[in-house]
Design a protein around this motif. Structure first.
Motif: not given
Length: 935
Positions: A51-58, A114-123
């Protein structure tokens, strides 16, 4: 600079099992690349171009276990703060950007470690996300002020009230951990912390925590999805490279709990209606070799008809309807939980004695080869379901990197899961459970202390008192003044978009069997799993008022065996092939929902067919299930949230309407229903009113072959769906109050019967609602009630749609002592919405909804929803394109017209569920007359 490429690996998951008879899936590629910046930042890339998306997590390697005494809940409070502002994003900038770019919405979570931060966005928004995440990590701390901290403390305290203080049995984990771990152990306190400690947090605490834990050398960045790795490396280097490393952080070694003797405690729960027993044994930390057989042990002892504890407590002694057991493993220690919620007036000592009997049965009989293979199949299927989205893959890669020091540990992890033997299971039982001391927490309704375990001492639980005006005042809008953190380049400019991704709906196929069953499918080969459902029209709408709850009983009984299989045999047949089959009633449907390993799809559908065509109608099972449903009804009455929803339904539809009733029925109606009533309703379960939806690693030909038999065995019946009376919005607003004494929050439900999904105004109204309450953190309701005032943790609004006129609903749970202020603010927002809707609001809505379509088909769940929309409302396959046209052509004038028509606060039902003693008298100031007390 990049220090080096530390690994690049394509993981070939080769599930090795000791039993040759266990057939595993083909190889699965889970690729990743890991490198480390010179400042210590761990970076992991995973490519998934489906799919044309990316997930970015810290993920920061810090949770509640790293907190100081007197500052419990601080790691979670800090998670909240990090979303609010950074130097170059600005106040609320992350939420605003997330909306503009069509992201899933910035989110995060905190646990012990742990603590995480995340989001999926269009590529095409990847560079924007990398820029934003770097800004949060390196350019955040100056933006935190005392007013910002004061506001967020109120938000987090509201979250605690919502999740813990205002819930039946909400304090169980607090009581368990306080008695399992000494005060010096970092797992002694809860992640959410205490209200007192949260209130005492200072700005210096924030800075100290940030400087110690939020440094690159304590953080893992994962990017997962469709992107160019070379370009992404350059962006990561550009935005993260100059953030300085922090001091080295010493690792903490495992600290398992030690109990010298059994501890028994009790708590009289203000909200509970039923007695509840929780037992906790100390076990082992995450990825410990014994954690794997402990998971098997918990599953075997408690889940399903063959489980020893279920057999004794549910079937033999009829003390409860359910037994839950699970092993929770964290970085430093683990805990085995066994929970039983007893039937009304059941003494918990009888529960404990029954548990001992069940464990003795296990000691005598052990676990069979068949049950072992059954659990292996379930574990394998659960793994695949756990990596079905790009964001889920990013979570797993970060988890393995931090706690196993190897993103590739996924291979070893699955090997360990599937290599568990019967001897392993008995060994860990004898090592950690048999004859070992435990903590036993008895939670009983007020005034029923005699039901608690004998020789229990009172647990120390701090209950909040309701005091008007007790919270501190603040102005979170004040802009912080500070000297900006230096950078080698201008970070104030948001990066541009990349090239627009090509978004096209997945290919849909559709057929209709000769018996009338319509089948819709999408082939998707990301993971070897197939998700499916059958939606049978009718549900509660086919009930009569003298047979309330019959649709729910029918749905539940359909999985209680067939004419050819006992309930236990049916359950084992499903689990043996790694499948799930759940059946439940809804307001307008009965739904069969399931998953299958692709290799076992035809076997799974054969079981669905047997369930549909040849139900068992077992009188013993009906008696057990009626007891279970009656218990659910009692528990509903103890939950302020469930009371709010059920009461709101009754007000929306009116006493004479079938949908005004609880889907479960009443205790009285359930008691009167007979098997004959169920069989009569079952005659309305027909393929002619059923739609089947299938998404996964299977093609149309294979589906048709698997469902071929259904054409002959499931005969069509003539079923007339009722033409329900239409409901109209009230001519005047009416304010209702349901008393929940000593509630720590007030639950709000506001709305009226609105429009159906096939109404020409439905989708435009949904677009209009986006900025009001559909945009998550970017919505006005959230910005005003949460971000500006700190009244709530969450607030939302939506048009429910459906075949008939679904309601428009605003919902929230707010701090008790600001109940009036909250409904006044909602009323003001509604009244001003159309007139204050701006060009910027429209641009944000259009950008978010259109760009967000890149995510519209990413998960199996999303694809199933798409198929269901097509089949239910006769929408075209490319209905997303039609909706985009509506969005693009929307004008402010149209928004204002829709708002004037559908957001009239003077024609809504206003319901408050809360503490009448302190809040009811105040609500007359809302302007809708004296509130009507319902109970």
């Amino acid at each position: 600079m990049l220090s080096k490429i530390t690994s690049f690996l394509t993981i070939l998951i080769l599930f090795a099992c000791q039993q040759e008879s266990y057939e595993t899936q083909p190889q699965l590629d889970v690729n990743y690349e890991k490198f480390v910046l010179e400042n210590g930042l761990n970076v992991i890339f995973h490519i998934d171009k489906s799919d044309p998306v990316v997930a970015v997590s810290i993920t920061a390697h810090v949770g509640s276990a790293r907190e100081k005494e007197g500052r419990t809940g601080f790691a979670h409070l800090f998670e909240h703060l990090l979303f609010l502002e950074s130097e170059n994003l600005g106040k609320g900038g992350l939420d605003q950007m997330s909306a503009r770019i069509g992201g899933s919405g910035a989110n995060g979570s905190t646990n012990r470690d742990r603590t995480n931060y995340y989001q999926t966005v269009p590529k095409n928004a990847l560079e924007k996300m990398i820029w934003a995440e770097a800004d949060k990590l390196g350019w955040f701390i100056n933006t935190v002020t005392d007013p910002v901290l004061a506001k967020e403390k109120q938000v987090v305290k509201n979250e605690k009230r919502q999740r813990v203080d205002n819930q039946p049995y909400g304090h169980v984990y607090y009581v368990a951990n306080k008695n399992l771990y000494p005060s010096s152990h970092p797992y002694n306190w809860q992640v959410i912390g205490s209200l007192e400690d949260l209130q005492n947090a200072t700005l210096n605490d924030v800075k100290e925590f940030y400087n110690k834990w939020y440094t690159p050398n304590n953080v893992t960045l994962v990017i997962s999805g469709d992107f160019d790795t070379n370009q992404a490396k350059a962006w990561v280097k550009k935005y993260f490279d100059e953030i300085p490393a922090g001091a080295a952080i010493d690792p903490i070694t495992p600290m398992p709990a030690q109990l010298d003797s059994t501890v028994k405690v009790y708590h009289e729960d203000n909200f509970a209606n039923l007695p509840d027993l929780t037992m906790i044994w100390p076990t082992v930390e995450v990825y410990h070799p014994d954690s794997y057989p402990l998971a098997y042990l918990a599953q075997y002892l408690s889940q399903g008809k063959s489980a020893p504890l279920y057999q004794v407590l549910v079937e033999d002694k009829n003390l409860t309807s359910d037994v839950r057991m699970y092993d929770y493993n964290a970085e430093l220690a683990g805990e085995m939980y066994l929970n039983v919620r007893a039937f009304d007036q059941v003494d918990l000592d009888s529960i404990l004695n029954a548990i001992k009997t069940g464990l003795a049965r296990f000691e005598s009989d052990g676990i069979s080869d068949q049950d072992l293979l059954r659990i292996k199949a379930q574990q394998e299927a659960e793994f695949y379901r756990g990596i079905s989205s790009v964001v889920a893959k990013s979570f797993n890669l970060a988890q393995y990197n931090i706690f196993a020091n190897d993103p590739g540990f996924i291979t070893k992890d699955l090997e360990q899961v599937l290599q568990v033997s019967k001897a392993d299971i008995m060994r860990v039982y004898e090592k950690y459970i048999k004859g070992k001391p435990f903590v036993a927490a008895s939670f009983v309704p007020k005034g029923q202390l005699s039901l608690a375990l004998e020789n229990s001492k009172q647990a120390e639980v701090v209950e909040e008192t309701i005091t008007q005006g007790a919270e501190e005042e603040f102005d979170a809008s004040i802009v912080a003044e500070y000297e900006k953190t230096p950078s080698s380049f201008d970070r104030s400019q948001e990066p541009p978009y990349g090239a627009d991704p090509s978004v096209s709906p997945p290919q849909v196929w559709e057929v209709q069997l000769t018996n009338g069953l319509s089948i819709y499918g999408i082939e998707n080969n990301e993971v070897p799993i197939v998700d499916f459902n059958l939606v049978i029209a009718g549900g509660q709408t086919l009930e009569s008022t003298d047979k309330l709850g019959v649709s729910n009983l029918v749905a539940g009984m359909m999985t209680k065996g067939t004419q050819y299989k006992t309930p236990q045999q049916l359950e084992q047949a499903i689990e043996q092939i790694g499948a799930t089959i759940d059946i439940y009633a809804e307001k307008e449907n009965i739904r069969i929902s399931g998953t299958a390993l692709a290799k076992n799809f035809s076997q799974t559908i054969a079981l669905v067919e047997e369930i549909l065509v040849s139900p068992r109608w077992d009188e013993k099972e009906l008696a057990l299930f009626k007891n279970e449903v009656s218990s659910w009804i009692q528990q509903d009455a103890a939950s302020p949230g469930r009371v709010a929803q059920n009461t709101f339904d009754s007000l929306l539809y009116g006493a004479e309407h079938i949908l005004s009733n609880n889907l479960l029925g009443t205790i009285e109606s359930i008691d009167k229903l007979t098997m004959s009533d169920l069989k009569s309703y079952y005659q309305k379960v027909s393929p002619s009113i059923t739609r089947m939806h299938i998404v996964g690693a299977i093609n149309q030909t294979a589906v048709m072959k698997a469902t071929e038999s259904l054409t002959n065995t499931w005969a069509s019946k003539q079923v007339t769906l009722p033409n329900l009376p239409g409901q109209k919005r009230p001519e005047d607003a009416q304010l209702y109050f349901y008393d929940f004494p000593n509630a720590k929050q007030s639950h709000l439900r506001i709305g009226y019967p609105a429009i159906s999904s096939v109404d020409s105004d439905y989708y435009p109204a949904t677009v209009m609602n986006y900025i009001l309450g559909g945009a998550g953190f970017a919505s006005r309701l959230t910005q005003e009630l949460r971000e500006a005032k700190g009244y709530t943790y969450r607030v939302w609004s939506y048009f429910a749609g459906g075949i008939d006129n679904g309601p428009f609903v605003i919902g929230s749970s707010v701090r008790t002592n600001v109940t009036l202020e909250s409904v006044q603010l909602i009323k003001q927002i509604l009244n001003e919405y159309g007139a204050t809707y701006s060009n910027n609001d429209l641009e944000t809505t259009q950008s978010s909804l259109i760009k967000g379509n890149a995510r519209a088909f990413e998960t199996a769940r999303a694809k199933l929803l798409m198929l269901e929309n097509i089949s239910t409302y006769n929408w075209p396959v490319n209905y997303i394109t039609d909706q985009e046209a509506v969005i693009r052509n929307m004008t402010i004038e149209q928004i204002q017209g829709l708002a004037n028509n559908y957001l009239n606060s003077d024609q809504m039902i206003w319901l408050v569920v809360g503490d009448a003693k302190t809040q009811l008298p105040r609500l007359s100031a809302l302007g809708f007359g004296e509130p009507i007390l319902i109970n």
